[in-house]
Design an enzyme around this catalytic site. Structure first.
Site, PDB file in Angstrom:
ATOM      1  N   TYR A  46       4.963 -13.745  -3.300  1.00 44.97           N
ATOM      2  CA  TYR A  46       4.666 -12.327  -3.482  1.00 44.97           C
ATOM      3  C   TYR A  46       5.920 -11.581  -3.934  1.00 44.97           C
ATOM      4  O   TYR A  46       5.883 -10.777  -4.874  1.00 44.97           O
ATOM      5  CB  TYR A  46       4.143 -11.747  -2.170  1.00 44.97           C
ATOM      6  CG  TYR A  46       3.739 -10.295  -2.254  1.00 44.97           C
ATOM      7  CD1 TYR A  46       2.529  -9.930  -2.839  1.00 44.97           C
ATOM      8  CD2 TYR A  46       4.559  -9.293  -1.753  1.00 44.97           C
ATOM      9  CE1 TYR A  46       2.146  -8.590  -2.919  1.00 44.97           C
ATOM     10  CE2 TYR A  46       4.190  -7.960  -1.826  1.00 44.97           C
ATOM     11  CZ  TYR A  46       2.979  -7.616  -2.411  1.00 44.97           C
ATOM     12  OH  TYR A  46       2.615  -6.299  -2.493  1.00 44.97           O
ATOM     13  N   SER A  86       6.415  -3.260  -5.306  1.00 47.47           N
ATOM     14  CA  SER A  86       6.539  -3.378  -3.853  1.00 47.47           C
ATOM     15  C   SER A  86       8.004  -3.230  -3.491  1.00 47.47           C
ATOM     16  O   SER A  86       8.892  -3.556  -4.292  1.00 47.47           O
ATOM     17  CB  SER A  86       6.029  -4.737  -3.370  1.00 47.47           C
ATOM     18  OG  SER A  86       6.283  -4.915  -1.982  1.00 47.47           O
TER      19      SER A  86
END
Length: 258
Positions: free
Chosen positions: A163, A149
């Site tokens: 996350y 990401s």
């Protein structure tokens, strides 16, 4: 399937292939001649991905597996090789975002933290081990692409600590594994998307139209990335065109982390 495509007669395994980026990646590999093993935890969505591939003239099979379980990942690789004869490319895409958006780190539920560690990080670790064990036995080796990401190693925002921590670790794990195994003939890289056209990029209750309007000001590009744009980066890193790309973390986020 036409010849002359980049992945003709190659076997590709994609985790998290029941929807979103994973499904698009699986379809893209199949369109370029690959035999695709689609994996995930939900049989119905995997079967839909297989049906879409077969309707387009491709070859695919569905396998249920939990990436956070070592025995299931070893079994997944074995089942893929048993079905198709090899494992030439693996895309470790399975990932989750748990908890409410905007939750400060000090308030993150331990269960949400653990779930993200188990799937986003340990899942990639276990997948890599199972895939490398097979690829290092093959004369042709193999290529692995982990899906990271732009959040974590490249950019941070408030309220997504768990996350971001797991995805930053995926970037570091990718680079370390790449150095460890390139002499085994296994080439490992990562693609790190930003906001893309999946449900994960939508705020609670937000419509696609509202997201599009928000992204006009939130992204230098002015929109989310299409899942096909993410898939194109994955296929490049998995292909012979990227033969000297080792330990690369390719960010596709419309300039958000530039």
């Amino acid at each position: 399937m036409p010849t002359g495509l980049r992945f003709t007669d190659k076997t590709v395994l994609v985790t998290g292939a029941g929807s979103g980026i994973g499904r698009t990646v699986a379809l893209a590999f199949a369109a370029e001649g690959a035999r695709v093993a689609v994996a995930g935890r939900t049989t119905a969505s995997l079967d839909e991905t297989v049906a879409l591939i077969e309707q387009a003239g491709g070859t695919a099979a569905a396998f249920t597996a939990d990436v956070s379980r070592e025995d299931e990942m070893r079994g997944l690789v074995a089942a893929t090789v048993d079905r198709f004869g090899s494992l030439d490319v693996a895309v470790n895409n399975a990932g989750v975002l748990r908890g409410r958006n905007g939750t400060p780190m000090g308030d993150v539920a331990v269960a949400d933290w653990q779930a993200m560690l188990d799937i986003n990080l340990t899942g990639v670790f276990l997948a890599l081990q199972a895939e490398i064990a097979q690829m290092r036995t093959q004369e042709s080796g193999g290529a692995i692409v982990n899906i990271g990401s732009n959040l974590g190693a490249h950019k941070r925002i408030p309220g997504a600590a768990g996350y971001q921590a797991t995805k930053a670790a995926v970037s570091a794990l990718t680079r370390a594994a790449a150095l460890d195994h390139i002499r085994d003939g296994v080439r490992i890289n990562a693609v790190s998307p930003g906001a893309s056209a999946t449900t994960m990029s939508m705020r609670p209750g937000e419509t696609e139209e509202e997201r599009a309007e928000r992204m006009k000001g939130a992204s230098p590009l002015g929109r989310v990335s299409a899942t096909a744009e993410i898939a194109a980066a994955v296929l490049y890193l998995a292909s012979d065109d990227a033969a000297s790309a080792v330990g690369t973390d390719l960010v596709i986020d419309g300039g958000a982390s530039a």
